[in-house]
Structure formats: structure tokens, C-alpha cells
Design an enzyme around this catalytic site. Sequence first.
Site, PDB file in Angstrom:
ATOM      1  CB  SER A 208     -11.449   7.085  -3.761  1.00 40.98           C
ATOM      2  OG  SER A 208     -10.224   7.572  -3.243  1.00 40.98           O
TER       3      SER A 208
ATOM      4  CE  LYS B 124      -6.116   1.947  -0.496  1.00 44.27           C
ATOM      5  NZ  LYS B 124      -6.603   2.035   0.849  1.00 44.27           N
TER       6      LYS B 124
ATOM      7  CE  LYS C  24      -3.522   8.494   6.299  1.00 46.03           C
ATOM      8  NZ  LYS C  24      -4.706   7.593   6.183  1.00 46.03           N
TER       9      LYS C  24
ATOM     10  NE  ARG D 294      -5.807   9.825   2.807  1.00 48.91           N
ATOM     11  CZ  ARG D 294      -4.507  10.014   2.606  1.00 48.91           C
ATOM     12  NH1 ARG D 294      -4.041  11.239   2.445  1.00 48.91           N
ATOM     13  NH2 ARG D 294      -3.685   8.985   2.551  1.00 48.91           N
TER      14      ARG D 294
ATOM     15  CE1 TYR E 194     -14.961   3.108  -2.843  1.00 50.20           C
ATOM     16  CE2 TYR E 194     -12.962   3.259  -4.176  1.00 50.20           C
ATOM     17  CZ  TYR E 194     -13.579   3.249  -2.943  1.00 50.20           C
ATOM     18  OH  TYR E 194     -12.813   3.357  -1.806  1.00 50.20           O
TER      19      TYR E 194
ATOM     20  CD  GLU F 148       6.174  -3.671   4.009  1.00 46.08           C
ATOM     21  OE1 GLU F 148       5.599  -4.510   4.715  1.00 46.08           O
ATOM     22  OE2 GLU F 148       6.614  -2.596   4.463  1.00 46.08           O
TER      23      GLU F 148
ATOM     24  CE  LYS G 237      -3.554   2.553   2.456  1.00 44.00           C
ATOM     25  NZ  LYS G 237      -4.605   2.538   3.473  1.00 44.00           N
TER      26      LYS G 237
HETATM   27  C1  PBG Z   1      -7.511   3.747   5.521  1.00 44.58           C
HETATM   28  C2  PBG Z   1      -7.801   3.490   4.078  1.00 44.58           C
HETATM   29  C3  PBG Z   1      -7.607   4.380   3.008  1.00 44.58           C
HETATM   30  C4  PBG Z   1      -8.156   3.758   1.880  1.00 44.58           C
HETATM   31  C5  PBG Z   1      -8.620   2.501   2.298  1.00 44.58           C
HETATM   32  N1  PBG Z   1      -8.380   2.350   3.662  1.00 44.58           N
HETATM   33  C6  PBG Z   1      -7.084   5.766   2.961  1.00 44.58           C
HETATM   34  C7  PBG Z   1      -5.727   6.036   3.414  1.00 44.58           C
HETATM   35  O1  PBG Z   1      -4.897   5.157   3.609  1.00 44.58           O
HETATM   36  O2  PBG Z   1      -5.444   7.222   3.602  1.00 44.58           O
HETATM   37  C8  PBG Z   1      -8.218   4.374   0.522  1.00 44.58           C
HETATM   38  C9  PBG Z   1      -9.214   3.791  -0.422  1.00 44.58           C
HETATM   39  C10 PBG Z   1      -9.513   4.613  -1.611  1.00 44.58           C
HETATM   40  O3  PBG Z   1      -8.890   5.666  -1.878  1.00 44.58           O
HETATM   41  O4  PBG Z   1     -10.405   4.204  -2.349  1.00 44.58           O
HETATM   42  N2  PBG Z   1      -6.378   3.240   6.053  1.00 44.58           N
END
Ligand code: PBG
Length: 325
Positions: free
Chosen positions: A275, A249, A218, A206, A314, A234, A196
Site C-alpha cells: 500500500s 513483502k 509487529k 492499516r 494495487y 524463513e 514479510k
Molecule cells: C495483515 C496484512 C498486512 C498487509 C497484508 N496483510 C498489514 C500488516 O501486516 O500490518 C499489508 C499490505 C499492504 O500494505 O498493502 N497481516
Amino acid sequence: MLIRPRRNRANEVIRSLVRETHLSANHLIAPLFVIEGTNQKVPVASMPGQNRLSIDLVIKEAKELYDLGVRTVALFPAVSENLKTPHAQEAYNPDGLNARAISELKNALPEMMIMGDVALDPYSSEGHDGIVDPKTGEILNDETLEVLANQALCEARAGVDIIGPSDRMDGRVSYIRQALDDEGFSKTLIMSYSAKYASAYYGPFRDALDSAPKKGDKKTYQMDYANANEALREAALDEAEGADILMVKPGLPYLDVIYRLKQNFTLPIAAYNVSGEYAMVKAAVEKGWLENDKVILETLTSFRRAGADIILTYFAKEAAQLLNN
Ligand code: PBG
């Protein structure tokens, strides 16, 4: 000319005979945003077509998805700001929105698989996935593991089928696996967010949960998008720690990472079409610059071609409707 590759493309029958990858609704997981209330449906402005739904409408949506062949949903609760705290205690509140959504959906539709997210950001007053050291601003790894395990247990007790740790703390998969097994939840799956990345593509998510970090970014826990070998390291750790499924991701900008994981591991690989990727397509479609249906199917098929067994997207409902036609 002896060799004419166009012979294998001459009509739809031969094309479907030689087609290398297939996409079906069975490969898809639909993420759903959950809010309090009844009969509440609040659109996500940056994700046209996506809504925050109250639990009753989540159940209705899940039934429709199930009938279309999408048989797993991932729930993301939008928790009210006054419940967010530095240590994110709401993450494991057995009467909280997340636990209620899981158990009510499970009761209404037991055959639907439910995935629960494990990370503190929707519950943290700091908007971070881990506990923030108030003095230094550091995201505390080992202190966070205990909270994540509590959250995973809360979800398991509510009836979740798959735990999705998206927090990116070191050692979380084994910590959560141990906690689940100690309480008898040895059948609960773990789909780890193994690769990720710290990505700008999470913006609309968010917005949907109002979960952006209050300070900083992050980058000390999510991965540097310049790195691919690190994804293999990982993933190897997550496999050794007991993950059942490895996830990459975001999705589209990371098809190479999906491919590498598929080549190097025998565990199933999932891809999260996030998203921002959804928002890009919908924005272009709204402008009349892209054809919605064709772009959706091409995009999702590209994940399968790269090696993804599972796609969180989505587009799940729209894609299932298109595939059923
Ligand atoms: C939270 C999380 C996130 C997403 C899924 N779980 C956001 C982030 O890590 O800031 C993002 C999913 C998306 O953008 O569709 N840990």
C-alpha cells in the site's frame, strides 16, 4: 569501435527482440478491500483510486479484472470494530464478511482464483496478527496457530483457492497444511508470506482496514528490515512445511530479497507491491511530479526482472489496461 551496445537499442523492433523480461496481466494479483452493504464504495484516502467495496461491487470489479486478464484477487475484509475481540473469533465466522465475500464471488465467477488472507489483525481488538498475552503483551505463537488453522478452514470451506498466511507465526505453514489436508482440502494452495518485514510501508493498508496495532509494533513476529539471510531461513522453513509459493513483502525496497529467493529456491516467488508503495507513486503523480503510466509499468517490470513470478499490486487493473493497449 568494434563494440557498440547501442545497436541493440536502435529501434523498438530490436529492443523487443532482445528484451529479457516480460510483464503481462497474467502475472498480477489484485488485492481488494471488502465492506458490508450493497452498492457501497468508500475511497481509501491514502490510496487514491482504491476503494473499500461491498460484495456486489467486489464481484463487478472482479469481472472487470478477469476480462482484463487479472485472474486472481486477494480479499481483505474491513470488519466493524464491534466484532473485534482479543481472540479474533470473527476470523472464522462462517457467516462473517470474509467467508461471504469468498463464497459469493466464487459462485458468481468460479474461474477467478481467490486468495484469502490468514492473520488475526483485521479481527483482533488488539490490532495484532496473533493473540496477545493480556499480562505481558507478548504475541503468543502456539496459541495463535489454532485460530489461524480455523481461519484457513473457514476460507477453504467458503471456496478459497489460495491461503495466504501473512501472520508470521512460527510453524504456521505446516499447521495450516495439516488442517487443510485433514479436512480434504489437499488442493488448496498456500502462498506463504515467507519474507514479510516489519515495515512502515503498510500504513495506508492499516488505514483501509482500521487494523493498526493498538499497542506496540509487529517487530517480534515480522522480520527486521536489516536482514536478508533470515529471509532465506524463513523461506527454507516454508518450503519444508509445504508452501506452494514463497512471497516477499514489501516489494520495491526489497528487490534484493526477491532476487536472493529466486536464486536459492525453485518454488515460484511472489512479490507484494504494498500500500505505501502505491501511495508514494500516486502522491507524486497527483503533484504532477511523476508520469503515472510509465512509472507503473517500469515498477512492475522491475519486480519481474528481480525474479518475481507473481506480483500482488494495487496497480493491477491500471497495469492490465495499459498492457492491453
Ligand atoms: C495483515 C496484512 C498486512 C498487509 C497484508 N496483510 C498489514 C500488516 O501486516 O500490518 C499489508 C499490505 C499492504 O500494505 O498493502 N497481516
